[in-house]
Motif scaffolding. Structure first.
Motif, mmCIF file in Angstrom:
data_model
loop_
_atom_site.group_PDB
_atom_site.id
_atom_site.type_symbol
_atom_site.label_atom_id
_atom_site.label_comp_id
_atom_site.label_asym_id
_atom_site.label_seq_id
_atom_site.Cartn_x
_atom_site.Cartn_y
_atom_site.Cartn_z
ATOM 1 N N MET A 167 0.837 -1.198 0.000
ATOM 2 C CA MET A 167 0.000 0.000 0.000
ATOM 3 C C MET A 167 0.873 1.250 0.000
ATOM 4 O O MET A 167 1.824 1.340 0.780
ATOM 5 C CB MET A 167 -0.867 0.032 1.272
ATOM 6 N N GLY A 168 0.559 2.184 -0.875
ATOM 7 C CA GLY A 168 1.339 3.416 -0.945
ATOM 8 C C GLY A 168 2.493 3.350 -1.939
ATOM 9 O O GLY A 168 3.152 4.347 -2.192
ATOM 10 N N GLU A 169 2.764 2.160 -2.487
ATOM 11 C CA GLU A 169 3.897 1.975 -3.406
ATOM 12 C C GLU A 169 3.418 1.725 -4.834
ATOM 13 O O GLU A 169 4.152 1.172 -5.646
ATOM 14 C CB GLU A 169 4.740 0.770 -2.948
ATOM 15 N N GLU A 170 2.175 2.105 -5.115
ATOM 16 C CA GLU A 170 1.553 1.751 -6.394
ATOM 17 C C GLU A 170 2.348 2.243 -7.603
ATOM 18 O O GLU A 170 2.268 1.643 -8.678
ATOM 19 C CB GLU A 170 0.109 2.271 -6.446
ATOM 20 N N ARG A 171 3.123 3.299 -7.437
ATOM 21 C CA ARG A 171 3.896 3.811 -8.576
ATOM 22 C C ARG A 171 4.939 2.801 -9.049
ATOM 23 O O ARG A 171 5.452 2.899 -10.166
ATOM 24 C CB ARG A 171 4.570 5.136 -8.221
ATOM 25 N N TYR A 172 5.256 1.807 -8.221
ATOM 26 C CA TYR A 172 6.249 0.789 -8.601
ATOM 27 C C TYR A 172 5.603 -0.503 -9.128
ATOM 28 O O TYR A 172 6.288 -1.484 -9.346
ATOM 29 C CB TYR A 172 7.136 0.427 -7.404
ATOM 30 N N ARG A 173 4.279 -0.496 -9.290
ATOM 31 C CA ARG A 173 3.579 -1.752 -9.591
ATOM 32 C C ARG A 173 4.101 -2.438 -10.850
ATOM 33 O O ARG A 173 4.392 -3.636 -10.850
ATOM 34 C CB ARG A 173 2.069 -1.497 -9.731
ATOM 35 N N GLU A 174 4.246 -1.666 -11.927
ATOM 36 C CA GLU A 174 4.662 -2.279 -13.199
ATOM 37 C C GLU A 174 6.052 -2.913 -13.077
ATOM 38 O O GLU A 174 6.288 -4.043 -13.482
ATOM 39 C CB GLU A 174 4.682 -1.188 -14.275
ATOM 40 N N ARG A 175 6.969 -2.180 -12.454
ATOM 41 C CA ARG A 175 8.326 -2.699 -12.274
ATOM 42 C C ARG A 175 8.293 -3.940 -11.363
ATOM 43 O O ARG A 175 8.929 -4.964 -11.647
ATOM 44 C CB ARG A 175 9.214 -1.625 -11.632
ATOM 45 N N ASN A 176 7.526 -3.878 -10.282
ATOM 46 C CA ASN A 176 7.455 -5.019 -9.361
ATOM 47 C C ASN A 176 6.890 -6.251 -10.053
ATOM 48 O O ASN A 176 7.397 -7.371 -9.878
ATOM 49 C CB ASN A 176 6.587 -4.672 -8.138
ATOM 50 N N ASP A 177 5.825 -6.054 -10.833
ATOM 51 C CA ASP A 177 5.219 -7.192 -11.534
ATOM 52 C C ASP A 177 6.255 -7.875 -12.421
ATOM 53 O O ASP A 177 6.336 -9.109 -12.463
ATOM 54 C CB ASP A 177 4.029 -6.735 -12.397
ATOM 55 N N ALA A 178 7.056 -7.077 -13.123
ATOM 56 C CA ALA A 178 8.051 -7.658 -14.030
ATOM 57 C C ALA A 178 9.164 -8.356 -13.263
ATOM 58 O O ALA A 178 9.570 -9.478 -13.597
ATOM 59 C CB ALA A 178 8.629 -6.548 -14.919
ATOM 60 N N MET A 179 9.653 -7.712 -12.190
ATOM 61 C CA MET A 179 10.797 -8.254 -11.453
ATOM 62 C C MET A 179 10.425 -9.480 -10.618
ATOM 63 O O MET A 179 11.239 -10.390 -10.424
ATOM 64 C CB MET A 179 11.391 -7.192 -10.506
ATOM 65 N N LEU A 180 9.191 -9.494 -10.098
ATOM 66 C CA LEU A 180 8.839 -10.532 -9.119
ATOM 67 C C LEU A 180 8.095 -11.721 -9.719
ATOM 68 O O LEU A 180 7.886 -12.725 -9.029
ATOM 69 C CB LEU A 180 8.021 -9.902 -7.977
ATOM 70 N N ARG A 181 7.750 -11.621 -10.996
ATOM 71 C CA ARG A 181 7.020 -12.731 -11.644
ATOM 72 C C ARG A 181 7.694 -14.093 -11.433
ATOM 73 O O ARG A 181 7.016 -15.075 -11.113
ATOM 74 C CB ARG A 181 6.854 -12.403 -13.137
#
Ligand code: CP
Length: 326
Positions: A243-257
């Motif tokens: 929560m509060g880190e939504e600006r990193y969502r796209e990067r996180n999705d790619a890195m953590l898949r």
């Protein structure tokens, strides 16, 4: 597992704050978990007066289902009252200093539970509060989640020392930190599985090793998810974007898949391993329905245990435990 709680001298936790797991010693954590197990099976009718005439303020700057409801139910079952404020009514440091807000609230209530963003204003708030302050999630820590997690692991395995706990995903988030700190303090080995972008710093891993030095706990990090999960007793994950880190969502999705806990990744754990997740969960992202809804998932016990662990926490911080029968 035998459930007993031997009341020793007055609780050493009486009147203290709980902002991070490391605010308590390993012995205090063990004692708190013993108390949680005791209260979990004690007749509710015997608990109704433990916190009678006490009021808990709950001040949340972020949404919550589990934390809010489990604290409210715990306090109510112990005979106390709850006041809840959310959003614009309370933001640490927004209308006045954290110190002034803490001093005022300490005149009204007997304990304060805060869910907030940055950790440092919460520390300032607690330093000026004359009643216990409990961290219900900050950017750095989620210690109440860790208490429920430890209670769940203890129930499943009869103890925590010697277990191998894999945390896969964003290993730098608040849930991972509090889980790891509690686990190493209680003697478990924590194995993070994460990409370099989400890996705890070397100094933090060293801190975890130091925290575990008395009880045999330790921590290490792998960039290969299979290596982290192999032969683990517990496989734990959390949402990829806090929560509060939504600006990193796209990067996180790619890195953590590659770190999603799928049936295949989970198959590298011990045959009796359990899957844990603090919830809320995103099926199809950090895990899949076949794991979280499968027979080895402990997520709903884990959610229930938030309430029992917090009940113990409230009792220990707000009383000298004299009402607890031996
Ligand atoms: N796990 C957890 O803290 O849930 P909530 O955000 O719903 O309180």
């Amino acid at each position: 597992m035998t459930v007993s709680y031997v009341a020793g001298p007055a609780s050493t936790l009486f009147g203290r704050h709980f902002l991070e797991v490391t605010d308590f010693t390993p012995a205090e954590l063990r004692r708190l978990l013993d108390l949680a197990r005791y209260l979990k099976v004690q007749a509710r009718s015997e608990q109704r007066t433990l916190l009678r005439d006490r009021t808990l303020a709950m001040l949340f700057e972020k949404p919550s289902l589990r934390t809010r409801v489990s604290f409210e139910v715990a306090m109510t079952q112990l005979g106390g009252d709850v006041f809840f404020a959310q959003g614009s009514e309370f933001m640490i440091g927004a209308r006045e200093t954290p110190e002034d807000a803490a001093r005022v609230l300490s005149r009204y209530v007997d304990a304060i539970v805060v869910r907030t963003h940055a950790h440092e204003p919460l520390q300032r708030f607690a330093q000026s509060a004359s009643v216990p302050v409990i961290n219900a999630l900050s950017a750095r820590a989620h210690p109440c989640q860790a208490l429920g997690d430890m209670l769940t692991i203890q129930e499943r395995f009869g103890g925590i020392a010697g277990l191998r706990i894999a945390y896969v995903g964003d290993a730098r988030n608040n849930v991972a930190a509090s889980l790891a700190e509690a686990a190493v303090m209680l003697g478990a080995t924590v194995q993070f599985g994460c990409p370099p972008t989400h890996r705890p710093s070397e100094s933090y891993l060293a801190k975890l090793d130091a925290l575990g030095s008395q009880s045999g706990g330790s921590a290490r990090a792998f960039s290969n998810a299979v290596r982290a999960v192999r032969e683990a007793d517990v496989v734990y994950t959390d949402v990829w974007t806090s929560m509060g880190e939504e600006r990193y969502r796209e990067r996180n999705d790619a890195m953590l898949r590659p770190y999603a806990v799928t049936e295949e990744l989970f198959s590298y754990a011990q045959p009796a391993a359990v899957f844990m997740h603090c919830l809320p969960a995103h099926r199809g992202e950090e895990t899949v329905a076949g794991v979280i809804d499968g027979p080895r998932s402990a997520v709903f016990d884990e959610a229930e245990n938030r309430m029992h662990a917090q009940k113990a926490l409230l009792a220990a911080l707000l009383t000298e435990l004299k009402g607890i029968p031996v």
